[in-house]
Design an enzyme around this catalytic site. Structure first.
Site, PDB file in Angstrom:
ATOM      1  N   GLU A 271      -3.962   1.796  -2.859  1.00 20.53           N
ATOM      2  CA  GLU A 271      -4.113   3.502  -2.515  1.00 20.53           C
ATOM      3  C   GLU A 271      -3.365   4.104  -3.649  1.00 20.53           C
ATOM      4  OE1 GLU A 271      -5.474   5.119   1.173  1.00 20.53           O
ATOM      5  OE2 GLU A 271      -4.244   3.751   2.245  1.00 20.53           O
TER       6      GLU A 271
ATOM      7  N   ASN B  50       0.974  -1.105  -0.030  1.00 23.47           N
ATOM      8  CA  ASN B  50       0.170  -0.185  -0.032  1.00 23.47           C
ATOM      9  C   ASN B  50       0.796   1.190  -0.046  1.00 23.47           C
ATOM     10  OD1 ASN B  50      -1.434   2.195   0.904  1.00 23.47           O
ATOM     11  ND2 ASN B  50      -2.916   1.068   1.798  1.00 23.47           N
TER      12      ASN B  50
ATOM     13  N   ASN C 208      -6.544  -4.712   6.065  1.00 22.84           N
ATOM     14  CA  ASN C 208      -7.250  -3.914   6.896  1.00 22.84           C
ATOM     15  C   ASN C 208      -7.738  -4.859   8.284  1.00 22.84           C
ATOM     16  OD1 ASN C 208      -6.617  -0.875   6.809  1.00 22.84           O
ATOM     17  ND2 ASN C 208      -7.857  -0.948   5.092  1.00 22.84           N
TER      18      ASN C 208
ATOM     19  N   ASP D 278       3.086   4.712   4.986  1.00 26.62           N
ATOM     20  CA  ASP D 278       2.913   4.174   6.206  1.00 26.62           C
ATOM     21  C   ASP D 278       2.870   2.701   6.189  1.00 26.62           C
ATOM     22  OD1 ASP D 278       0.496   4.541   4.942  1.00 26.62           O
ATOM     23  OD2 ASP D 278      -0.594   5.282   6.695  1.00 26.62           O
ATOM     24  N   HIS D 279       2.938   1.994   5.002  1.00 26.42           N
ATOM     25  CA  HIS D 279       2.763   0.640   5.080  1.00 26.42           C
ATOM     26  C   HIS D 279       4.333   0.080   4.581  1.00 26.42           C
ATOM     27  CE1 HIS D 279      -1.761  -0.353   5.159  1.00 26.42           C
ATOM     28  NE2 HIS D 279      -1.707   1.097   4.918  1.00 26.42           N
TER      29      HIS D 279
ATOM     30  N   ASP E 275      -1.163  -6.315   6.154  1.00 24.78           N
ATOM     31  CA  ASP E 275      -1.016  -6.508   4.614  1.00 24.78           C
ATOM     32  C   ASP E 275      -0.535  -8.020   4.355  1.00 24.78           C
ATOM     33  OD1 ASP E 275      -0.875  -3.453   3.386  1.00 24.78           O
ATOM     34  OD2 ASP E 275       0.019  -3.414   5.325  1.00 24.78           O
TER      35      ASP E 275
ATOM     36  N   ASP F 151      -4.094  -5.236   1.283  1.00 25.94           N
ATOM     37  CA  ASP F 151      -4.231  -4.330   2.585  1.00 25.94           C
ATOM     38  C   ASP F 151      -5.464  -4.986   2.847  1.00 25.94           C
ATOM     39  OD1 ASP F 151      -4.713  -2.860   4.514  1.00 25.94           O
ATOM     40  OD2 ASP F 151      -4.341  -0.863   3.720  1.00 25.94           O
TER      41      ASP F 151
END
Length: 256
Positions: free
Chosen positions: A34, A7, A147, A245-246, A216, A145
């Site tokens: 994203e 991501n 989540n 951030d991933h 992930d 991802d």
DNA sequence: ATGGCTACACATTGTAGA
């Protein structure tokens, strides 16, 4: 054969890092989430000029997914045919005989948000579609991802996270429902360092303090799981300037 | 203390992410 999910949190911002990472890591398939780009703004020319094939589906501001591949792609499917959705969260393609599904599961926001039931119904429809795809394609990989942190081992502070979005029992049941189709969480096929995560909050020194979650994942059907020799998180690009951030997650498979 | 950081958009603040 190396399959990756990452991501990137805006491909516009992160494209140079994607290229840098690919130079350092010559992988076969990179699933991106994203992108946050409409299709007319997608950097197709640049990616193809670098020697890759690419397929993508996006929208303004939010979501957007893509698959970057060294090998040609066929039978490209955008979104889940069993789930009406304006949000662009799924793209799939057949690569070297494998069905590769790149998914960006809805975040859910919070258990009392209207986005939470959307997440659960989205995941139920994903399960149904993946089940059907597995009948057509025995070699199937579901990367993305999710989540969802499947287990307390996947959370830096399980007590603090109890009952929260990403770890709630219905979300974990939805993850297990995918596993119950006959998919393997490739990361858990191997001994792993404790407190291995794939996302860390930008705030509160999240990465430096390793306050993260593992959300992930790379799920593999049995023929692929049997060929899988490792699954690792690459923390390196999370240390770069202006990172996503991933972190990328990489599964390595033996040839057929 | 619902703050803290990052990205995006009909931007100078609101929304979303996880």
């Amino acid at each position: 054969m190396k399959l990756v999910t990452w991501n990137v949190n805006s491909l516009k911002v992160r494209l140079p890092q994607v290229f840098q990472w690919l130079e350092m890591n010559p992988v076969d398939v990179l699933c991106i989430q994203e992108t946050k780009l409409t299709d007319d703004k997608f950097p197709q020319t640049e990616i193809e000029a670098a020697g890759y094939h690419v397929v993508f589906t996006g929208q303004k501001t939010y979501n957007g997914v893509a698959i970057i591949s060294r090998h040609p792609m066929t039978d490209v499917q955008k979104n889940n045919p069993l789930f009406e959705d304006e949000q662009q969260r799924i793209i799939a393609a057949t690569i070297e005989g494998m069905r590769i599904i790149c998914a960006y599961v809805p975040n859910g926001q919070a258990l009392d948000s209207e986005k939470y039931p959307y997440k659960l119904s989205w995941l139920a429809a994903l399960r149904d579609w993946v089940q059907a795809e597995m009948q057509t394609y025995p070699e199937l990989a579901l990367l993305g991802d999710y989540n969802i942190a499947p287990d307390d081992r996947d959370v830096h502070d399980p007590a603090a996270w109890e009952g929260m979005n990403l770890v709630s029992p219905p979300e974990r049941a939805a993850f297990q429902a995918l596993i119950d189709l006959g998919l393997s969480d490739s990361f858990r096929q191997f001994e792993q360092p404790e407190k291995t995560f794939s996302w860390w909050d930008y705030r509160q020194l999240g990465f430096r303090l390793n306050k993260g979650v593992r959300i992930d994942h790379i799920l593999l059907s049995k023929p692929l799981a049997e060929r899988c020799t490792s699954c690792v998180v690459d923390r390196v690009p999370r240390k770069w300037e202006q990172p996503s951030d991933h972190a990328p997650v990489i599964a390595t498979l033996n040839p057929r």
